[in-house]
Design an enzyme around this catalytic site. Structure first.
Site, PDB file in Angstrom:
ATOM      1  CD  GLU A   1      39.901  48.045  32.300  1.00 16.20           C
ATOM      2  OE1 GLU A   1      40.592  49.090  32.294  1.00 16.20           O
ATOM      3  OE2 GLU A   1      40.008  47.171  33.179  1.00 16.20           O
TER       4      GLU A   1
ATOM      5  CG  HIS B   1      34.124  45.150  41.550  1.00 15.85           C
ATOM      6  ND1 HIS B   1      34.576  46.273  42.180  1.00 15.85           N
ATOM      7  CD2 HIS B   1      35.217  44.607  40.936  1.00 15.85           C
ATOM      8  CE1 HIS B   1      35.873  46.414  41.973  1.00 15.85           C
ATOM      9  NE2 HIS B   1      36.292  45.414  41.222  1.00 15.85           N
TER      10      HIS B   1
END
Lengths: 338, 336
Positions: free
Chosen positions: A70, A139
Site C-alpha cells: 500500500e 476492515h
C-alpha cells in the site's frame, strides 16, 4: 443517437459500483494519461467488484494490479501523477490507507505547496469505507476526518450512484489529490445515473429533502438513514431538512448555514468516531457563524461509538448511528426537548 | 599497446569531453562552496531551521548526474543540495529558497528539505527518509506508459534502505521493468546509527539480487568509478532492461544536521575521510591527464566562488513572501 434512446439512457438505473466503473471507463476512454492501480483490480475485478471487467476493455497496462504494497503503490501513484499520469489508486479497504499515510499526507497533499506551486499531483485515492459487513475492527472504519484534517487534500463521500459517478469525474478533473470514500453498503444500491460525462462539483452539499423543523447534515450511508428518519417524522408533522454533505473538505459552509438559519436546529450525523469527527467541525462552523443567533436548541451530534467496530452484528449496529437514533434525536430537537 | 594505455585512463576521462570534465569539476566546487556558504549564512542568522550538508559527497552527486538530460528525472533526499546543483539548479534561486524568499525555487515555502526544480527534472528533496523511493518508481512508470525515453535516478541514503518503502519500491520497479536507477549514497550513518549496526547485509547493493536487479558497490569518492557504474545502469534502463542499484560509499564531513555533536564517531575517522576528498582527487586526476593545468583548475574554483557570492547577494536582495499568502499554493489557483 435518437431522442428516445437518449431519454432511456438518462433514466437507466445503475448500482453505485457500476456508476463508479462507468466513470472510470469514461476517463480511461477519453484520457490516455488515466491509469487505474490497486490490489486485485485486474482479473479479479477488485475486492468489491468495482473495476469489474475493465481490464478486458483496457488491458493490464491501464488497469494495473499492484503487489500488496500500500505504501509503495500509493507512492508510485503520487510519482506518476507528479510526472504526467492521472492515476486512480484503489485501496481494498480504507483501513489499509493507514499503511500509506506517509505518501498521502506527507507527499501528495503537500507537494504543490512545498514546491511553491511549481508542481501538481492529480491523483485520486478510492477508499471502500464504513461498517455493516461483519468484517470487524480493521476492515470497517470511517477515516474521513483523518484526511479532512490535511490541507492539500480534498475529501468526498458520495451517497448515491449518480453522485458516485459525478464526484469521481470531478476528482479526476481536479488538479490536486482527492480522496473518495465509497461506502461499502452502498455498492449494490441502484439509482438513476445520467449517461456520459458530467461532474458533481466538489465542495457543494445538496439539500435532498427540504424542511423547516430541524436540519440534519449527513454523509454517505447516513444520508439514507436520515431520509428514512425524516419520512417517519413527516408522518408526525415534523419536516426535517436533510443535507447530503457530499464533500468533507472543503465543507460547503453556505448551504449548512442557510439551512440552520431557516430551521434553528442542527443535528450532525456521521459514521466516523464522534469525538473530533466531521460533525464536530460542522457544529463549530455553525457556532462561529451568523447562524448561531438563529439556534433555538443546542447542536446535537450522532457519530460512531468510542470503540473499534465490533464483530457481533448487534454490537456492530450499535456502534454507528441507525435510523431510529436519528429519528429520536431529531424529534427531540424539533419538539424543544433537548 | 595502445589499448593497454587506453585502459589505464579512468573511464570518465575516456567517456567525457574536456569541457564536460571541466564543468563537472566546477559543479563539485560549486556544491562545496554552496554548502559552506549556506553554513556561514546559517551561523550569521540569515537562514533559520536546519540543514543537512553534503560536504564530502560531491563526486557522488555530480558523477551520478553526468549522463542525465533535463528530461530525465531525479528524486533526492534531505541531504540534497548537491543533487540539486548537479542536476543544473541555479545557486541564486537555491540560496533565495534557504533565505525564505519569494524568488526561491519553492517561493520560500519549502526550504532546504523540499528544494526542487521540476523544469530541469529535479522532482525534489524529501524530508521523509525513503519518501522519494516510490515516487521515483512512479516517475519511471510515467516514462514507460507515455513512451518517453527518460530515466529516473532515485537518490537515497543508507538509512532509507531499512524503510519499507525501499523494499516495496525496488520490488515494483523490478516486476514492471521500469527505467529507474536506485543510487544509494552510503555515508555510513543514518543520523547517529551506523549502517554496519542497522543493516543486516554487508553492502546495501547486496539487497539488489533479492529484487532481481544488478547491484554494484563503488568508491563514491571516486568520480570516475561512480560515472562508470551509472553509465552501465543508465544504458540498461534506456534499453528497457529495467532497474539497477548503485551504492556509492562516501562520507559526510559535517554532522547529520545543525544539532549534531558528533558523539558517535571519532575525530580520527572524520580526518581519515577528509583525506579522501573527492574534489581534490578529481582535480588532481584532471591535471595529471592534462585536461586542466593548475591555473585552469584555480579558474574553475574561482568561477564557482563568484557564483556562490552572487547567489547569496541575490538571495539577500530578494523580497520575502507576504504573510497574507500563507495559504497560497495549497491548491491550484483556479480550483482554490
Amino acid at each position: 443517437m435518437n431522442a428516445q434512446v437518449q431519454i432511456d439512457a438518462q433514466l437507466r438505473e445503475l448500482s453505485y459500483a457500476e456508476a463508479i466503473r462507468e466513470a472510470m471507463a469514461i476517463a480511461l476512454e477519453s484520457d490516455p494519461a488515466v491509469v487505474l492501480m490497486g490490489e486485485d483490480i485486474g482479473t479479479y475485478g477488485g475486492a468489491f467488484q468495482v473495476t469489474g471487467d475493465l481490464i478486458d476493455r483496457f488491458g493490464p497496462e491501464r488497469v494495473m494490479d499492484t503487489p500488496i504494497s500500500e505504501l509503495g503503490g500509493a507512492g508510485v501513484a503520487v510519482g506518476a501523477a507528479l510526472t504526467g499520469l492521472k492515476p486512480i489508486f484503489e485501496f481494498q479497504f480504507s483501513d489499509f490507507a493507514a499503511l500509506a499515510m506517509e505518501q498521502i499526507v506527507n507527499q501528495a497533499a503537500k507537494l504543490r505547496y512545498m514546491l511553491g506551486g511549481e508542481a501538481e499531483v492529480p491523483v485520486v485515492f478510492r477508499m471502500p469505507s464504513g461498517s455493516g459487513t461483519g468484517a470487524a475492527a480493521q476492515h470497517s472504519q470511517s477515516f474521513e476526518a483523518w484526511f479532512g484534517h490535511v490541507p492539500g487534500l480534498k475529501v468526498v463521500q458520495p451517497s448515491t450512484p449518480a453522485e458516485a459517478k459525478g464526484l469521481l469525474l470531478a476528482a479526476l478533473a481536479d488538479p490536486d489529490p482527492v480522496v473518495v470514500f465509497e461506502h461499502k453498503l452502498l455498492y449494490k444500491m441502484k439509482g438513476p445515473v445520467p449517461a456520459g460525462h458530467y461532474i458533481t462539483p466538489i465542495g457543494k452539499a445538496a439539500v435532498v429533502r427540504p424542511g423547516n423543523a430541524v436540519t440534519i447534515v449527513a454523509s454517505a450511508i447516513m444520508v439514507h438513514r436520515a431520509l428514512e428518519a425524516a419520512a417517519k417524522l413527516a408522518a408526525e408533522g415534523i419536516e426535517a431538512e436533510v443535507i447530503d454533505l457530499r464533500t468533507v473538505r472543503p465543507l460547503d459552509r453556505e448551504t449548512i448555514i442557510a439551512s440552520v438559519k431557516k430551521t434553528g436546529k442542527l443535528l450532525c450525523v456521521y459514521e466516523g468516531v464522534r469525538t473530533l469527527g466531521v460533525g464536530a467541525e460542522i457544529s463549530a462552523l455553525v457556532a462561529e457563524s451568523e447562524a448561531f443567533d438563529y439556534l433555538d436548541a443546542p447542536i446535537q451530534r450522532l457519530g460512531g461509538a468510542e470503540a473499534p467496530i465490533p464483530y457481533n452484528p448487534d454490537l456492530e449496529r450499535a456502534a454507528v448511528p441507525q435510523s431510529p437514533d436519528i429519528e429520536r434525536v431529531a424529534r427531540q430537537l424539533a419538539k424543544g426537548e433537548v | 599497446m595502445m589499448r593497454d594505455s587506453q585502459e589505464n585512463i579512468p573511464f570518465a576521462l575516456r567517456q567525457f569531453t574536456p569541457a564536460q570534465l571541466r564543468e563537472a569539476l566546477r559543479k563539485m566546487h560549486l556544491i562545496r562552496l554552496f554548502e559552506e556558504g549556506a553554513e556561514e549564512s546559517y551561523m550569521r542568522g540569515l537562514i533559520h531551521g536546519t540543514m543537512h550538508l553534503s560536504i564530502g559527497q560531491e563526486a557522488s552527486a555530480v558523477a551520478t548526474c553526468m549522463e542525465l538530460t533535463d528530461a530525465d528525472k531525479i528524486t533526492s533526499t534531505h541531504r540534497g543540495h548537491g543533487h540539486c546543483i548537479a542536476k543544473g539548479a541555479d545557486v541564486g534561486r537555491m540560496f533565495a529558497e534557504f533565505f525564505g524568499k519569494e524568488t526561491g525555487y519553492c517561493h520560500g515555502r519549502g526550504g532546504s528539505m523540499h528544494i526542487a526544480d521540476v523544469k530541469t527534472g529535479n522532482l525534489g528533496a524529501n524530508g521523509i527518509v525513503g519518501g522519494g523511493l516510490p515516487i521515483a518508481v512512479g516517475a519511471a512508470l510515467t516514462a514507460k506508459r507515455l513512451g518517453r525515453e527518460e530515466v529516473t535516478v532515485c537518490f537515497f541514503g543508507d538509512g532509507a534502505n531499512n524503510e519499507g518503502a525501499f523494499h516495496e519500491a525496488l520490488n515494483m520497479a523490478a516486476i514492471w521493468k521500469l527505467p529507474v536507477i536506485f543510487v544509494c549514497e552510503n555515508n555510513r550513518y543514518g543520523m547517529s546509527t551506523s549502517a554496519a549496526y542497522a543493516t543486516a547485509v554487508k553492502n546495501i547493493a547486496d539487497r539488489a539480487p533479492a529484487y532481481a536487479m544488478p547491484g554494484v558497490t563503488v568508491d563514491g569518492n571516486d568520480f570516475s568509478a561512480v560515472a562508470e557504474a551509472l553509465h552501465e545502469a543508465i544504458a540498461r534502463a534506456r534499453a528497457g532492461e529495467g532497474p539497477s542499484l548503485v551504492e556509492n560509499l562516501t562520507y559526510r564531513w559535517r554532522g547529520h544536521s545543525k544539532s549534531d555533536r558528533n558523539r558517535y564517531r571519532t575525530k580520527d575517522e572524520i580526518e581519515e575521510w577528509m583525506g579522501r576528498d573527492p574534489i581534490a582527487r578529481f582535480r588532481a586526476e584532471l591535471i595529471a591527464h592534462g585536461v586542466l593545468d593548475e591555473a585552469g583548475a584555480e579558474a574553475v574554483e574561482a568561477e564557482a566562488r563568484a557564483a556562490v557570492a552572487a547567489g547569496i547577494e541575490f538571495a539577500r536582495q530578494s523580497p520575502a513572501p507576504g504573510v497574507g499568502d500563507v495559504t497560497k499554493f495549497v491548491h491550484a489557483e483556479a480550483a482554490a
